[in-house]
Design a protein around this motif. Structure first.
Motif, mmCIF file in Angstrom:
data_model
loop_
_atom_site.group_PDB
_atom_site.id
_atom_site.type_symbol
_atom_site.label_atom_id
_atom_site.label_comp_id
_atom_site.label_asym_id
_atom_site.label_seq_id
_atom_site.Cartn_x
_atom_site.Cartn_y
_atom_site.Cartn_z
ATOM 1 N N HIS A 1 -2.780 4.116 -7.090
ATOM 2 C CA HIS A 1 -3.702 4.510 -5.969
ATOM 3 C C HIS A 1 -4.429 5.730 -6.452
ATOM 4 O O HIS A 1 -4.036 6.616 -7.136
ATOM 5 C CB HIS A 1 -3.008 4.613 -4.650
ATOM 6 C CG HIS A 1 -2.192 5.472 -4.599
ATOM 7 N ND1 HIS A 1 -0.827 5.499 -5.326
ATOM 8 C CD2 HIS A 1 -2.230 6.672 -4.270
ATOM 9 C CE1 HIS A 1 0.070 6.694 -4.964
ATOM 10 N NE2 HIS A 1 -0.928 7.429 -4.369
ATOM 11 N N VAL A 2 -5.479 5.779 -5.542
ATOM 12 C CA VAL A 2 -5.984 7.057 -5.411
ATOM 13 C C VAL A 2 -5.953 7.918 -4.199
ATOM 14 O O VAL A 2 -5.586 7.323 -3.188
ATOM 15 C CB VAL A 2 -7.688 7.277 -5.782
ATOM 16 C CG1 VAL A 2 -7.920 6.682 -7.079
ATOM 17 C CG2 VAL A 2 -8.536 6.501 -5.101
ATOM 18 N N LEU B 1 -7.455 -10.966 2.215
ATOM 19 C CA LEU B 1 -7.798 -9.993 3.119
ATOM 20 C C LEU B 1 -8.969 -10.288 4.127
ATOM 21 O O LEU B 1 -8.631 -9.985 5.313
ATOM 22 C CB LEU B 1 -8.286 -8.494 2.452
ATOM 23 C CG LEU B 1 -7.309 -7.818 1.453
ATOM 24 C CD1 LEU B 1 -7.869 -6.918 0.590
ATOM 25 C CD2 LEU B 1 -6.141 -7.385 2.208
ATOM 26 N N LYS B 2 -9.708 -11.037 3.866
ATOM 27 C CA LYS B 2 -10.684 -11.695 4.693
ATOM 28 C C LYS B 2 -10.071 -12.490 5.745
ATOM 29 O O LYS B 2 -10.354 -12.407 6.731
ATOM 30 C CB LYS B 2 -11.667 -12.435 4.006
ATOM 31 C CG LYS B 2 -12.758 -11.442 3.176
ATOM 32 C CD LYS B 2 -13.972 -12.397 2.713
ATOM 33 C CE LYS B 2 -14.886 -11.393 1.982
ATOM 34 N NZ LYS B 2 -16.277 -12.381 1.465
ATOM 35 N N ASP C 1 -10.049 1.562 6.472
ATOM 36 C CA ASP C 1 -9.534 1.984 7.599
ATOM 37 C C ASP C 1 -7.892 1.759 7.292
ATOM 38 O O ASP C 1 -7.434 2.469 7.697
ATOM 39 C CB ASP C 1 -9.718 1.179 8.873
ATOM 40 C CG ASP C 1 -10.926 1.531 9.495
ATOM 41 O OD1 ASP C 1 -11.501 2.679 8.841
ATOM 42 O OD2 ASP C 1 -11.778 0.853 10.317
ATOM 43 N N PHE C 2 -7.624 0.687 6.499
ATOM 44 C CA PHE C 2 -6.352 0.244 6.261
ATOM 45 C C PHE C 2 -5.954 0.479 4.768
ATOM 46 O O PHE C 2 -4.934 0.227 4.232
ATOM 47 C CB PHE C 2 -6.017 -1.232 6.664
ATOM 48 C CG PHE C 2 -6.010 -1.620 8.000
ATOM 49 C CD1 PHE C 2 -4.886 -1.388 8.888
ATOM 50 C CD2 PHE C 2 -6.979 -1.703 8.882
ATOM 51 C CE1 PHE C 2 -4.691 -1.849 10.189
ATOM 52 C CE2 PHE C 2 -6.917 -2.177 9.903
ATOM 53 C CZ PHE C 2 -6.007 -2.072 10.709
ATOM 54 N N PHE C 3 -6.493 1.282 4.129
ATOM 55 C CA PHE C 3 -6.598 1.901 2.869
ATOM 56 C C PHE C 3 -6.250 1.058 1.833
ATOM 57 O O PHE C 3 -5.767 1.374 0.629
ATOM 58 C CB PHE C 3 -5.179 3.047 2.857
ATOM 59 C CG PHE C 3 -5.234 3.802 3.962
ATOM 60 C CD1 PHE C 3 -6.075 5.058 4.016
ATOM 61 C CD2 PHE C 3 -4.038 3.861 5.115
ATOM 62 C CE1 PHE C 3 -6.195 5.847 5.082
ATOM 63 C CE2 PHE C 3 -4.344 4.632 6.140
ATOM 64 C CZ PHE C 3 -5.195 5.659 6.234
ATOM 65 N N THR D 1 0.953 -1.031 0.001
ATOM 66 C CA THR D 1 0.000 0.070 -0.001
ATOM 67 C C THR D 1 0.927 1.276 0.074
ATOM 68 O O THR D 1 0.356 2.404 0.532
ATOM 69 C CB THR D 1 -0.837 -0.025 1.224
ATOM 70 O OG1 THR D 1 -0.227 -0.210 2.299
ATOM 71 C CG2 THR D 1 -1.896 -0.979 1.129
ATOM 72 N N ASP D 2 2.017 1.039 -0.553
ATOM 73 C CA ASP D 2 3.140 2.349 -0.688
ATOM 74 C C ASP D 2 2.479 3.146 -1.889
ATOM 75 O O ASP D 2 1.668 2.730 -2.486
ATOM 76 C CB ASP D 2 4.471 2.120 -0.659
ATOM 77 C CG ASP D 2 4.851 1.016 -1.711
ATOM 78 O OD1 ASP D 2 4.466 1.127 -2.870
ATOM 79 O OD2 ASP D 2 5.413 0.027 -1.367
ATOM 80 N N VAL D 3 3.396 4.353 -1.947
ATOM 81 C CA VAL D 3 2.991 5.125 -3.140
ATOM 82 C C VAL D 3 3.450 4.669 -4.534
ATOM 83 O O VAL D 3 2.887 5.346 -5.690
ATOM 84 C CB VAL D 3 3.534 6.685 -3.289
ATOM 85 C CG1 VAL D 3 2.822 7.255 -1.683
ATOM 86 C CG2 VAL D 3 4.702 6.416 -2.880
ATOM 87 N N TYR D 4 4.232 3.583 -4.498
ATOM 88 C CA TYR D 4 4.555 3.090 -5.776
ATOM 89 C C TYR D 4 3.224 2.045 -6.446
ATOM 90 O O TYR D 4 3.620 1.613 -7.670
ATOM 91 C CB TYR D 4 5.701 2.118 -5.610
ATOM 92 C CG TYR D 4 7.133 2.766 -5.167
ATOM 93 C CD1 TYR D 4 7.841 3.670 -6.095
ATOM 94 C CD2 TYR D 4 7.282 2.761 -3.814
ATOM 95 C CE1 TYR D 4 8.875 4.424 -5.811
ATOM 96 C CE2 TYR D 4 8.851 3.694 -3.570
ATOM 97 C CZ TYR D 4 9.233 4.344 -4.250
ATOM 98 O OH TYR D 4 10.253 4.959 -3.838
#
Length: 232
Positions: free
Chosen positions: A118-119, A159-160, A176-178, A112-115
């Protein structure tokens, strides 16, 4: 003016900062570009700073303290004017010199980093402004060429398995965790490189937004080369 961004219905091209700030997003257009060819030696500015960490914020005072050639001074004036225009507009621009961003290695199947494509999301009406003056430039992608990662069945099941709760609050967990901000490229997707020098405005996910948020990512930096980036 002729440039590679004309004809792309995701991108609106403007000729001034006033147009960039005042033009509304509409339809499939969720990225606006003040297309410009900049003079000046931005590499000279980069060479004047030494990074002790991966990212360094450079203030206007830091810039003014530099002893520069005529070409370096031209580059400095461009940057300072961009900062001035954005501040007068009500934004809070930051000038960063960066070696790299922090990588998210906690989940190998879902960084979930900027690489990651994403929006950006905000609880208030705002947009993302950015300009790469030196180094590798960011990328955007049309929304119809990506799929939200949390909708991919195998990813969703993983994820579940991480979620310590019931089905009713699973969507809150993703928020919550983007996780819900990140996207996967569809086959044949073609990202658009934003190039250096142009000042961009990208649509953000917020309650008043009338278009889809702009999907984007930071580039992988070139070996041994810093990036000089304005962002807010």
């Amino acid at each position: 003016m002729s440039n590679k961004f004309y004809g792309n219905n995701q991108i609106g091209v403007v000729n001034s900062f006033f147009e960039l700030a005042d033009t509304d997003f509409h339809g499939n257009t969720n990225a606006l570009c003040w297309y410009r060819s900049l003079n000046g030696d931005f590499g000279e500015i980069v060479s004047k700073f030494k990074l002790s960490e991966n990212i360094m914020e450079i203030s206007s005072d830091d810039m003014l303290a530099l002893r520069l050639s005529e070409a370096g001074d031209t580059a400095r004036e461009i940057i300072l004017n961009d900062l001035k225009c954005l501040t007068a507009f009500g934004a809070s621009p930051v000038l960063n010199l960066l070696k790299c961003y922090e990588r998210d290695e906690e989940l190998d199947f879902f960084p979930t980093d900027v690489y990651s494509f994403h929006v950006d999301r905000s609880p208030i009406a705002t947009d993302t402004f950015l300009c790469t003056y030196y180094g590798a430039a960011s990328e955007i992608i049309p929304n119809d060429q990506v799929e939200q990662k949390v909708l991919i069945p195998e990813v969703r099941e993983k994820l579940k398995a991480l979620h310590d709760g019931g089905e009713t609050d699973f969507e809150d967990f993703l928020n919550d965790f983007f996780f819900d901000l990140h996207y996967h490229l569809k086959p044949g997707a073609v990202p658009v490189n934003l190039e250096t020098g142009h000042l961009w405005r990208l649509a953000v996910d917020h309650p008043e937004q009338k278009v889809l948020p702009c999907v984007h990512r930071a580039p992988v930096e070139k070996q041994g080369e810093y990036r000089l980036l304005l962002i807010c």
